[in-house]
Enzyme design. Structure first.
Site, PDB file in Angstrom:
ATOM      1  N   GLU A 169       5.891  59.010 -20.500  1.00 46.22           N
ATOM      2  CA  GLU A 169       6.235  59.232 -19.090  1.00 46.22           C
ATOM      3  C   GLU A 169       7.725  59.510 -19.038  1.00 46.22           C
ATOM      4  OE1 GLU A 169       5.064  56.232 -16.177  1.00 46.22           O
ATOM      5  OE2 GLU A 169       6.983  56.494 -15.147  1.00 46.22           O
ATOM      6  N   GLU A 174      14.445  57.739 -10.227  1.00 46.75           N
ATOM      7  CA  GLU A 174      13.826  56.806  -9.294  1.00 46.75           C
ATOM      8  C   GLU A 174      14.926  55.921  -8.753  1.00 46.75           C
ATOM      9  OE1 GLU A 174      10.827  54.443 -11.234  1.00 46.75           O
ATOM     10  OE2 GLU A 174      11.986  54.283 -13.074  1.00 46.75           O
TER      11      GLU A 174
END
Length: 801
Positions: A169, A174
């Site tokens: 991933e 974020e």
């Protein structure tokens, strides 16, 4: 500005194959060094100038649960404890003024799994666009507020290397809603959960800027290197990671898993582990705005050649806890120093010696003493978690170091313990090693595991023996060592234990180990000339033959160290093809080739890849160092091999009755019992029967357990389990056969009545395992049912004839 730029973009892309390039020139790195930027050309983009979201580019995730292919719930909160329900409603996701808006609202909605207090949106390009390598650039304006979690990230189009996070991933950005001055870039990798790893770095905005301002977030991805940028400022590079599949002997060859196509995801989560849940200060609605998403490739297409991270000596800083003169990073292996008792969050850990941790929050109760240089942990209450009772010592671990953990241990009956190496609270309890589960017996045995320190140096790492949640049997632990084995060469020809998937051949898919993908394989020529290689795209071994010699064994492609047992039948399968039709010879022999376990077999090859099979029985004595020979001499035509598998298909040494004392004629041994702290029950053997008196069933099926472990079960064998049982109140119990990792091979729920009945079930073992038969008698359908008594007798586990 935005729409003008988009119109120009459309014009440039429409004429003569012209392309738009990302900015070129000189960039300033975080360390102040000037480097030349790569030249990029646009390959995919969305400027969001349409009236609606472009469904040819974006699809939606819906709901709050991860579900399987049949729509059954697998994990709530998308596996992150998120609180929002994602919709495809225009109230939550829409375009406006050349921007994509993702909006989180405080409103209730309900589905088959439950009720949720927030709605939001999550868009992705899966199945529509995915890409490998390049520059990924997103201009966005993000909301803040406690419990708000915006993210711009990527997942693999296919789980090529296994379940999350073995296939990787990539988090481009974020942000914590409660920390609007920070964003983070992270990669997730390693093995499937819970043995996943992650590394990353935070970026702090300059000059008072926050996530609520417009910023450009970018990732530059090349083979073996990922670089993160905010507004053109490079703030981190990652080039150390790995991926390992279930049942593999070695990691997938670097740069896996970041060598495959990934798709884009943008979402606005509410709640979750990252920033916690919203509180009274969080005002809704919240919206995330995206100005554009652009993906570029290198203009000249010449991506860098990856370099496998080198194993360098692990170097600790001067203030670290240094290893002892014998190389052991653990002090006081003989338990001669006082052991610090930690039963309160206010207690201070010993930084040099052992700590016995049993915090009241998790219900664990026990005591520790020293018995002949072994630590003996007695368990009064195992508590609710594996970490309810812990033996811990701090140690210092250096980034990129490879370490071996070894220890001796036993119990007075079969039981499991979990051992891991990781960080403390100051680093968020990050795991440095896998959570290794060991099945203890009454015999003192040696156990070990190895791991690579993929995180930054931690001088306050923890070696944890987790002893809770697994019954009240005591545990003895001693001779604990942690050693730096960085750079120690792998003996590829050493004796090879059978893999957990039953395969005796290591790296039979030619995608593991060193970057040449040929780890564990050998090429030997005599009177011939040939090379072997593996192409990244095909991942099959190619024998490039210049001179084939005169006989098949003039070119030998082999794997050594196979463990074959007398009396067993084995089946070898592999896929092969040739540049032109030809034959090869296959054989399985002892180490020097003089004793043949399978007869030399001639195999016809065509230009199409076909699966070949040979079956043989090991009539000779067991050999722990046998070899597989794929002989390709006698012809100059190239040969290609793939998917080499050697399985035991019939076991001549199967224990026909692995379960002992099923009639309880000699008491409970070797049976063990477990009663969770939330249950009230008693388990005893009386008059040749097991009697279980249940007052309170607890909150889980496993709150009351009778089990027998340490049973050796064999691959491809059909077993039959039967028993007699009754209950003074009608109820189900749960019968399972499972290994130390709780993988179930049998799971049944027989309904008990007041009359004694016989129950029988069959199952086939998918692999060789050490397993436990468990009767789970806690919470069940209809609970609570009040006080009752269960009787179990004549338990039989046998090979079905």
């Amino acid at each position: 500005m935005k729409k003008t730029a988009a119109l120009m973009l459309s014009f440039f892309m429409a004429i003569g194959g012209s392309v738009v390039h990302a900015d070129n020139g000189t960039e300033k790195k975080g360390q102040g060094e000037n480097v030349k930027k790569p030249k990029w050309e646009l390959v995919w983009a969305d400027e969001f100038n349409t009236d609606e979201i472009d469904k040819s580019k974006w699809s939606f995730d819906i709901g709050n649960w991860i579900v399987d292919e049949n729509g059954n719930g697998v994990a709530q909160g998308w596996g992150n404890n998120e609180k929002e329900y994602y919709t495809d409603s225009k109230e939550n996701a829409y375009t406006k003024d050349g921007k994509l808006i993702l909006k989180a609202k405080k409103e209730q909605t309900t589905d088959q799994f439950g009720t949720y207090d927030y709605t939001s949106a999550k868009v992705k390009t899966k199945g529509l666009f995915s890409h490998k390598y390049g520059r990924y650039e997103i201009k966005a304006k993000l909301p803040s507020g406690k419990g708000i979690w915006p993210a711009l990230w990527m997942l693999p189009e296919e789980d090529k290397y296994g379940t999350w996070a073995a296939s990787g991933e990539i988090d481009i950005m974020e942000s914590w809603g409660s920390k609007p001055n920070l964003v983070a870039g992270t990669i997730h990798y390693g093995e499937g959960w819970p043995n996943n790893k992650y590394t990353g770095k935070d970026y702090e905005f300059k000059d008072g800027s926050t996530t609520e301002d417009w910023h450009t977030y970018a990732l530059e991805w090349e083979p073996g290197e990922l670089r993160w940028y905010v507004d053109g400022e490079h703030y981190q590079t990652q080039n150390k990671w790995y991926s390992k599949g279930t049942g593999n002997a070695a990691n997938f060859s670097y740069p896996a898993p970041f060598d495959q196509n990934f798709y884009l995801i943008m979402n606005l989560a509410v709640g979750g582990w990252f920033d916690g849940d919203p509180d009274a200060s969080t005002v809704f609605p919240k919206q995330m705005e995206i100005d554009y998403v652009r993906v570029f490739d290198l203009k000249n297409g010449k991506y860098k050649t990856p370099t496998e991270p080198a194993d360098e000596p692990a170097v600790l800083p001067a203030d670290a806890k240094q290893p002892l003169s014998d190389g052991n990073y653990i002090y006081d292996a003989a338990f001669e120093q006082p052991i610090t008792d930690v039963d309160s969050g206010d207690d201070v850990f010993s930084r040099d010696y052992w700590n016995f941790v049993h915090l009241p929050d998790f219900g664990g109760q026990g005591a520790i003493s020293v018995d002949q240089n072994l630590a003996k942990i007695t368990v009064a209450n195992p508590g609710s978690q594996l970490y309810s009772l812990q033996l811990i010592q701090n140690l210092s671990l250096a980034e990129a170091g490879t370490y071996k953990v070894s220890f001796d241990a036993k119990s007075d009956s079969a039981r499991n313990i979990m051992v891991k190496t990781g960080a403390g609270a100051e680093r968020g309890w990050v795991k440095y090693s896998n959570e290794e589960v060991f099945a203890l017996t009454e015999e003192l045995k040696s156990y070990s595991y190895t791991f690579k320190m993929g995180n930054e140096t931690d001088i306050l790492s923890r070696l944890e023996f987790n002893l809770g949640g697994n019954g009240t049997s005591p545990v003895w632990i001693g001779n604990v060592r942690v050693e730096d084995i960085t750079g120690e060469p792998l003996d590829e020809n050493a004796s090879k234990p059978v893999l957990s998937n039953g395969n005796h051949v290591y790296n039979g898919t030619f995608d593991q180990g060193n970057m040449d993908r040929l780890t564990y394989w050998n090429l030997h020529t005599e009177g011939a000339k040939a090379n072997v290689s593996v192409e990244e795209q095909t991942r099959e071994a190619q024998l490039d033959i210049k001179n084939g010699g005169k006989t098949p064994d003039a070119i030998q492609f082999s794997q050594k160290g196979l463990q074959l047992l007398k009396g067993n039948e084995y089946t070898l399968t592999f896929k092969a093809r040739a540049a032109k039709p030809r034959t090869i010879e296959l054989n399985v022999t002892n180490q020097d080739g003089r004793i043949h376990y399978s007869q030399p077999t001639t195999i016809d090859l065509t230009t199409s890849k076909e699966e070949k099979t040979i079956i043989f029985t090991m009539t000779e004595d067991s050999d722990m160092e046998a070899q597989l020979l794929l002989n390709a001499g006698g012809s100059k035509e190239d040969v290609y091999f793939d998917d080499v598998v050697l399985l035991k298909t019939k076991d001549g040494n199967v224990d026909q009755n692995p379960l002992k004392n099923g009639d309880f004629s000699t008491g409970l041994a070797p049976w063990t019992s477990y009663i969770h702290y939330d249950a009230t029950a008693g388990i005893a053997a009386e008059n040749g029967e097991a009697k279980i008196t249940v007052g309170n069933q607890g909150n889980e099926p496993w709150s009351v357990v009778l089990e027998q472990g340490d049973m050796k079960l064999s691959r491809n064998v059909t077993y039959e389990v039967s028993f007699k049982a009754k209950s003074t109140k009608p109820r189900e119990l749960e019968l399972t056969m499972e290994n130390a990792q709780y993988t179930r091979f049998l799971s049944e729920k027989p309904a008990l009545t007041g009359d004694i009945q016989t129950y029988a079930y069959e199952f086939v073992m998918p692999s060789d395992e050490t397993a436990a038969l468990k009767f789970l008698m806690g919470k069940t359908a209809g609970s609570p049912i009040g006080e009752h008594e269960i009787v179990i007798d004549d338990v039989v586990l046998k090979v079905k004839q």
